[in-house]
Design an enzyme around this catalytic site. Sequence first.
Site, PDB file in Angstrom:
ATOM      1  N   ARG A 178     -27.272  93.257 -95.190  1.00  0.00           N
ATOM      2  CA  ARG A 178     -26.898  91.850 -95.432  1.00  0.00           C
ATOM      3  C   ARG A 178     -26.198  91.811 -96.784  1.00  0.00           C
ATOM      4  NH1 ARG A 178     -30.216  86.281 -94.587  1.00  0.00           N
ATOM      5  NH2 ARG A 178     -29.671  86.889 -92.470  1.00  0.00           N
TER       6      ARG A 178
ATOM      7  N   HIS B 160     -22.234  86.756 -88.456  1.00  0.00           N
ATOM      8  CA  HIS B 160     -23.691  86.930 -88.286  1.00  0.00           C
ATOM      9  C   HIS B 160     -23.918  87.277 -86.810  1.00  0.00           C
ATOM     10  CE1 HIS B 160     -27.803  86.847 -89.193  1.00  0.00           C
ATOM     11  NE2 HIS B 160     -28.018  85.563 -89.432  1.00  0.00           N
TER      12      HIS B 160
ATOM     13  N   GLN C  65     -27.385  87.021 -84.999  1.00  0.00           N
ATOM     14  CA  GLN C  65     -27.760  85.625 -84.753  1.00  0.00           C
ATOM     15  C   GLN C  65     -27.123  85.134 -83.455  1.00  0.00           C
ATOM     16  OE1 GLN C  65     -29.775  83.406 -86.808  1.00  0.00           O
ATOM     17  NE2 GLN C  65     -29.658  82.324 -84.871  1.00  0.00           N
TER      18      GLN C  65
ATOM     19  N   ASP D  52     -25.521  74.343 -88.770  1.00  0.00           N
ATOM     20  CA  ASP D  52     -25.985  75.273 -89.809  1.00  0.00           C
ATOM     21  C   ASP D  52     -25.773  74.580 -91.154  1.00  0.00           C
ATOM     22  OD1 ASP D  52     -26.709  77.545 -91.271  1.00  0.00           O
ATOM     23  OD2 ASP D  52     -24.781  78.551 -91.035  1.00  0.00           O
TER      24      ASP D  52
ATOM     25  N   CYS E  47     -29.595  77.918 -86.626  1.00  0.00           N
ATOM     26  CA  CYS E  47     -30.000  79.301 -86.922  1.00  0.00           C
ATOM     27  C   CYS E  47     -31.166  79.354 -87.901  1.00  0.00           C
ATOM     28  CB  CYS E  47     -28.817  80.091 -87.469  1.00  0.00           C
ATOM     29  SG  CYS E  47     -28.106  79.351 -88.952  1.00  0.00           S
TER      30      CYS E  47
ATOM     31  N   ARG F 286     -34.482  86.312 -81.980  1.00  0.00           N
ATOM     32  CA  ARG F 286     -33.921  87.308 -82.906  1.00  0.00           C
ATOM     33  C   ARG F 286     -34.677  88.636 -82.745  1.00  0.00           C
ATOM     34  NH1 ARG F 286     -31.290  85.710 -87.522  1.00  0.00           N
ATOM     35  NH2 ARG F 286     -30.791  87.923 -87.588  1.00  0.00           N
TER      36      ARG F 286
HETATM   37  N1   CP Z   1     -31.067  82.824 -89.385  1.00  0.00           N
HETATM   38  C1   CP Z   1     -31.242  83.763 -90.303  1.00  0.00           C
HETATM   39  O1   CP Z   1     -30.495  84.757 -90.386  1.00  0.00           O
HETATM   40  O2   CP Z   1     -32.293  83.559 -91.125  1.00  0.00           O
HETATM   41  P1   CP Z   1     -32.690  84.387 -92.415  1.00  0.00           P
HETATM   42  O3   CP Z   1     -31.675  84.087 -93.480  1.00  0.00           O
HETATM   43  O4   CP Z   1     -34.059  83.916 -92.780  1.00  0.00           O
HETATM   44  O5   CP Z   1     -32.667  85.854 -92.071  1.00  0.00           O
HETATM   45  N1  NVA Z   2     -24.476  80.292 -92.999  1.00  0.00           N
HETATM   46  C1  NVA Z   2     -25.771  80.608 -93.565  1.00  0.00           C
HETATM   47  C2  NVA Z   2     -26.603  81.294 -92.538  1.00  0.00           C
HETATM   48  C3  NVA Z   2     -27.991  81.665 -92.998  1.00  0.00           C
HETATM   49  C4  NVA Z   2     -28.770  82.374 -91.926  1.00  0.00           C
HETATM   50  C5  NVA Z   2     -25.595  81.477 -94.790  1.00  0.00           C
HETATM   51  O1  NVA Z   2     -24.748  82.393 -94.751  1.00  0.00           O
HETATM   52  O2  NVA Z   2     -26.279  81.242 -95.771  1.00  0.00           O
END
Ligand code: CP
Ligand code: NVA
Length: 317
Positions: free
Chosen positions: A113, A140, A143, A234, A274, A302
């Site tokens: 990440r 993502h 997701q 989101d 999400c 997930r």
């Molecule tokens: N939806 C999602 O990716 O959540 P987190 O940021 O908690 O991993």
């Molecule tokens: N769009 C959000 C998703 C978090 C799971 C971010 O990138 O923070």
Amino acid sequence: MASAFGLASKLNSFSKNNFLSSSDLNSDQIFSLFELAKQLKSGNRRIDLGNRVLGLIFKKASTRTRVSFQVAMARLGGQTIDLNPQITQLGRGEPIKDTARVLSRYCDALAIRTFSQQELEEYADWATIPIINALTDLEHPCQALADYLTIQEKFGELKGINLSYIGDGNNVANSLMICGAILGVNVQICSPTGFEADKKIVEKAKSLSNFGSKISICNDPSEAVKESQVIYTDVWASMGQEEEQLKRKEIFEKYKVDQKLIGLADEEVIILHCLPAHRGEEITEEALESQSRNVFDQAENRLHVQQALLAVQLGGL
Ligand code: CP
Ligand code: NVA
């Protein structure tokens, strides 16, 4: 239910592959992955990878992604190790090309990440093990797999479903568009002017469209949700955009998912998010709580879909 052999023959082509973008899997592979995820979820299938190790390099916070990968590996008889940049030499500037080659000698896959997609691709260029996108600023994809598995469970099929994403044209929107196009879902991304989804991603999604799926962008939420079976939202400011949060709150006010907006959609509409959610911003407390079943089913998926993905990538079929 598809036989173990049938699934293996479709999914083995993805063994050892990277999963950097939603476009890395074709429709056949995604539908087979969903079958496998459902088998794992129901307890009808057990897969033991035998002591495999997934390294987690997370430069941003995470609850769902981190924990679902950890639990998925535990259920596959393997384990994860935290390779948080603050406690590895990455934080002191060790180059990705060296880190990727070293970690390839210890781990069996890496879930990463980070901010830039380019950085993720650099890991993939140097590693000799599968690299998984656990969220970048661009995409993502894990997701999106869980999202479409959830929609398939709720509606029985995906082809022809109308999904309206209301909010920022961000990483989640990008992966929803690409994966939706591949699976035959009509995806409409509705954002304020200046916050629309990346044009290149929209074009990419359109070029991957299967089964007649339509991909479009628009600016009017009331129009967007008409005839939608799924409304998705989101956060308005993603991780890394915290300093824009106040400004975005004003710009996005019309894009809040509330009971009024939901009332304009299909009678059977479900709401997905999400998570984490900012209640009172992109979604009201009432809208989220009235749909909590769906949203938490989505979060649960997930785990199942990533367990299936790891089983395939690590050659467990
Ligand atoms: N939806 C999602 O990716 O959540 P987190 O940021 O908690 O991993
Ligand atoms: N769009 C959000 C998703 C978090 C799971 C971010 O990138 O923070």
